[in-house]
Design an enzyme around this catalytic site. Sequence first.
Site, PDB file in Angstrom:
ATOM      1  N   ASP A 178       0.874  -1.160   0.000  1.00  0.00           N
ATOM      2  CA  ASP A 178       0.000   0.000   0.000  1.00  0.00           C
ATOM      3  C   ASP A 178       0.925   1.228   0.000  1.00  0.00           C
ATOM      4  O   ASP A 178       2.116   1.103   0.311  1.00  0.00           O
ATOM      5  CB  ASP A 178      -0.876  -0.043   1.265  1.00  0.00           C
ATOM      6  CG  ASP A 178      -1.701   1.203   1.442  1.00  0.00           C
ATOM      7  OD1 ASP A 178      -2.342   1.641   0.467  1.00  0.00           O
ATOM      8  OD2 ASP A 178      -1.691   1.759   2.558  1.00  0.00           O
ATOM      9  N   ASP A 209      -0.188   5.117   0.884  1.00  0.00           N
ATOM     10  CA  ASP A 209      -0.466   6.127   1.899  1.00  0.00           C
ATOM     11  C   ASP A 209      -0.414   5.532   3.301  1.00  0.00           C
ATOM     12  O   ASP A 209      -1.052   4.509   3.578  1.00  0.00           O
ATOM     13  CB  ASP A 209      -1.834   6.753   1.651  1.00  0.00           C
ATOM     14  CG  ASP A 209      -1.888   7.535   0.344  1.00  0.00           C
ATOM     15  OD1 ASP A 209      -2.336   8.680   0.364  1.00  0.00           O
ATOM     16  OD2 ASP A 209      -1.468   6.985  -0.694  1.00  0.00           O
ATOM     17  N   SER A 237      -2.250   0.715  -4.607  1.00  0.00           N
ATOM     18  CA  SER A 237      -2.727   1.797  -3.759  1.00  0.00           C
ATOM     19  C   SER A 237      -4.101   2.308  -4.154  1.00  0.00           C
ATOM     20  O   SER A 237      -4.397   2.471  -5.341  1.00  0.00           O
ATOM     21  CB  SER A 237      -1.721   2.962  -3.813  1.00  0.00           C
ATOM     22  OG  SER A 237      -2.212   4.080  -3.111  1.00  0.00           O
ATOM     23  N   ASP A 268      -1.703  -0.824   5.799  1.00  0.00           N
ATOM     24  CA  ASP A 268      -2.099  -0.337   7.126  1.00  0.00           C
ATOM     25  C   ASP A 268      -3.599  -0.245   7.338  1.00  0.00           C
ATOM     26  O   ASP A 268      -4.056  -0.093   8.474  1.00  0.00           O
ATOM     27  CB  ASP A 268      -1.502   1.056   7.363  1.00  0.00           C
ATOM     28  CG  ASP A 268      -2.223   2.128   6.548  1.00  0.00           C
ATOM     29  OD1 ASP A 268      -2.888   2.995   7.152  1.00  0.00           O
ATOM     30  OD2 ASP A 268      -2.136   2.085   5.314  1.00  0.00           O
ATOM     31  N   ASN A 307      -8.879  -1.535   3.975  1.00  0.00           N
ATOM     32  CA  ASN A 307      -8.960  -1.889   2.560  1.00  0.00           C
ATOM     33  C   ASN A 307      -7.740  -2.679   2.088  1.00  0.00           C
ATOM     34  O   ASN A 307      -7.649  -3.050   0.917  1.00  0.00           O
ATOM     35  CB  ASN A 307      -9.164  -0.641   1.693  1.00  0.00           C
ATOM     36  CG  ASN A 307      -7.974   0.308   1.725  1.00  0.00           C
ATOM     37  OD1 ASN A 307      -7.287   0.400   2.738  1.00  0.00           O
ATOM     38  ND2 ASN A 307      -7.737   1.004   0.641  1.00  0.00           N
TER      39      ASN A 307
END
Length: 323
Positions: free
Chosen positions: A105, A107, A193, A262, A265
């Site tokens: 991921d 962000d 992402s 994190d 999703n």
Amino acid sequence: MSRNALVLTLLGETLPTALFSEVEAWLEEQGLSVARRRWLTGEAAAPADAACVAWEIEGRPLESGSIDLEALRAEALALGSAHGVDAAVQAASEWRGHRRLVCFDMDSTLIKAEVIDELARRHGVGDEVAAVTERAMRGELDFQQSFRERMARLEGLDEAVLEDIAVNLPLMDGLETLMAGLKRHGYRTAILSGGFSYFARHLQARFGFDEVHANELVIDEHGKVTGEVREPIVDAARKAWLLEDMATREGLSLSQTVAVGDGANDLEMLSRAGLGIAFRAKPVVREKARQSITTLGLDAVLYLMGHPRAALAVEASADTPAG
């Protein structure tokens, strides 16, 4: 070592001496024993910022299949948390140290920011976007619906703002060390992402990610964000699908893959990967993921993959020309 063996990894800035005796007592209660204990950060001269030890575990409950692995993981997590360290339990897979694909991921994983929040702040709609995010967190909106609502509020944002943010992305602790290690070991790497490809491509250019899959902002001929995004939207299901698709294209089994993220999703992607790691995640994500890291930087992913710091240091010095 038995094919049914497990690896318990303890990670933290320091590892309290009392924790070792507690771990041994806990394992004895489970009918398990330590076959080998290995410091991945170096026992004699451990770095001041990190300590990691891996315990290879075996015993009759494992051989008989009577151990509840999920319960064992939960107990290890609780034991580690009581001492302020991370504790991860995983099977002693033949792929440990030899997986081939690592997906991230972006962000709040590769970078210390949620880019859409920063875009909204720069555009003067930070509170509006935060309100939509809060509705999504309460379950009133699904990811795609909330994403479209937030995107609509960015209409008219100048592309120059995107460029300024992109060149100043705050990198997650340990990212540079992690990527150098992964490239040195020949892993294929990818960014999956729900953020924006505009920023993911900057990371790709800097660190050499092999693939980028993220949401594509639509920018008009005047250099303004339209508030729309090109299909398909990268959501939880799409991340999981992309992980599987890349593995298939590379001729890999899912056991040979690693995923790091994190957020909620990311959970579907983490569950599909051979090694799924929740990184500095919210408690609900940390509890649902099979493995987690909260105490160290992103380079600690290398430890859960079975790579000691000493090996990386040796290879790094070998790559340096003699003076």
